[in-house]
Design a protein around this motif. Structure first.
Motif, PDB file in Angstrom:
ATOM      1  N   ASP A   1      52.905 -72.729 -28.827  1.00  0.00           N
ATOM      2  CA  ASP A   1      51.815 -72.699 -30.018  1.00  0.00           C
ATOM      3  C   ASP A   1      50.510 -73.399 -29.319  1.00  0.00           C
ATOM      4  O   ASP A   1      50.577 -74.611 -28.851  1.00  0.00           O
TER       5      ASP A   1
ATOM      6  N   ASP B   1      48.873 -76.951 -30.336  1.00  0.00           N
ATOM      7  CA  ASP B   1      49.534 -78.171 -30.272  1.00  0.00           C
ATOM      8  C   ASP B   1      48.903 -78.625 -28.697  1.00  0.00           C
ATOM      9  O   ASP B   1      49.609 -78.063 -27.804  1.00  0.00           O
TER      10      ASP B   1
ATOM     11  N   ARG C   1      41.883 -71.601 -34.207  1.00  0.00           N
ATOM     12  CA  ARG C   1      42.264 -70.210 -34.365  1.00  0.00           C
ATOM     13  C   ARG C   1      41.180 -69.767 -35.404  1.00  0.00           C
ATOM     14  O   ARG C   1      40.331 -70.318 -35.946  1.00  0.00           O
TER      15      ARG C   1
ATOM     16  N   TYR D   1      41.884 -66.909 -30.538  1.00  0.00           N
ATOM     17  CA  TYR D   1      41.569 -68.274 -30.507  1.00  0.00           C
ATOM     18  C   TYR D   1      40.371 -68.524 -29.813  1.00  0.00           C
ATOM     19  O   TYR D   1      39.585 -67.857 -29.109  1.00  0.00           O
TER      20      TYR D   1
END
Length: 345
Positions: free
Chosen positions: A254, A257, A186, A167
């Motif tokens: 995640d 989010d 990502r 990331y």
């Protein structure tokens, strides 16, 4: 024991004991160091590979790398200028905050730069080097790293691996206002985003808004318990309110989010006038040589009013971990105070 023998032994003790004391003092001194590590070094970054630490900081005009086995000896380290910007182009000037990362056995440097034909259009760029030692080999320009849908002012990029995926995290504008926010995407490969950017933080507290509202310099810290923290710098870098804050990622969640990131309401490293640390921030992290200790590296000014320039110098100190799993950076250690060297040096 006759009196003659007693006085001989007493004389020997008086001769030997001071020598033992002196030897112990020498040993103790050898195990200590003092901050700052260099007289100048804004936006410090360090990574360890094959027994060596590779250190970088903002010079503004090029990218220089230091190589050392001991971070406490950074001032004695070998320096190599590994890149000079072109005279013209999108990455010709204002070279800031270089970071060195090793991804898939290849080195990458992520850095911020401005264009030769604009006033202050900072963007993010990446270079690649396949040599095992990043102070050698050839650095290849891989171009600008950006979200095509939001090519706005951007700076202070970092990379981290989480659940097998890489990331990209950075600070930038949203195209609507001048607040510096934190974004994540990502990665498809080390020079390309696989997703559009997602905003995960904006300056919301008063301590993040002195000078101008800023969240920048994002860095990832993983705790011994496996928790993921995003440590960032807040407020304008020319103020003495510049400080470090923490955002925690919900465990196993995640990272794309925003709801999974929780910002702590108070700063974690702040100005300490008595210790000669003004505006501490823009940090990095590293392990001691034996892997037993976590350390933070950050910059600060040694005097009030020195602003956002070359007076900022790099300092290191050990991180402690609280029972609840949160990191404890403590207060900035006083300049020139003896500090125990990282374990294993």
């Amino acid at each position: 024991m006759n009196s003659g023998m007693f006085f001989v032994r007493l004389l020997l003790l008086l001769i030997i004991y001071p020598s033992i004391t002196y030897a112990q003092q020498v040993a103790d001194t050898a195990s200590l160091f003092r901050n700052p590590l260099l007289q100048s070094g804004p936006d410090p970054w360090v990574i360890r590979h094959n027994g060596f630490y590779y250190y970088m900081h903002t010079t503004g005009v090029d990218i220089v790398m230091y190589k050392t086995r001991k971070m406490s000896d950074l001032g004695k380290a070998k320096q190599v200028r590994i890149w000079t910007p072109p005279a013209k182009g999108p990455n010709a000037r204002d070279i800031w905050a270089p970071e060195l990362h090793r991804i898939n056995n290849t080195w990458y440097i992520y850095y911020t730069a401005g264009s030769s034909d604009s006033i202050h259009p900072q963007h993010l760029f990446v270079m690649e080097n396949k040599a095992d030692d990043p102070t050698t080999g050839t650095w290849v320009d891989k171009g600008q790293l950006k979200d095509p849908a939001a090519d706005n002012f951007a700076l202070d990029a970092t990379v981290f691996k989480y659940k097998g995926q890489h990331y990209f995290i950075w600070s930038g504008h949203n195209g609507k206002d001048n607040l510096q926010r934190l974004y994540i995407a990502r990665m498809q490969n080390p020079w390309t985003m696989a997703t559009h950017r997602v905003e995960i933080a904006a300056p919301i507290y008063d301590w993040e808004k002195d000078g101008i509202p800023v969240n920048e310099g994002p860095e990832i810290l993983e705790s011994p318990k496996g928790d993921i923290f995003l440590v960032y710098s807040a407020s304008a870098c020319w103020t003495e309110s510049y400080a470090l804050g923490i955002i925690k990622l919900k465990k196993g969640a995640d990272p794309l989010d925003p709801a999974n990131w929780t910002k702590m309401p108070t700063p974690y490293l702040t100005t300490n006038k008595e210790n000669g640390a003004f505006g501490p921030g823009h940090n990095g992290f590293f392990k001691s040589p034996d892997g037993k200790e976590d350390w933070i590296i950050y910059h600060a000014n040694s005097k009030a009013g020195q602003g956002c320039g070359g007076h900022r110098n790099p300092r290191i100190q050990k991180i402690n971990w609280q029972p609840d799993g949160m990191p404890d950076f403590g207060v900035p250690v006083s300049i020139n105070q003896p500090i125990r060297k990282p374990s294993g040096e």
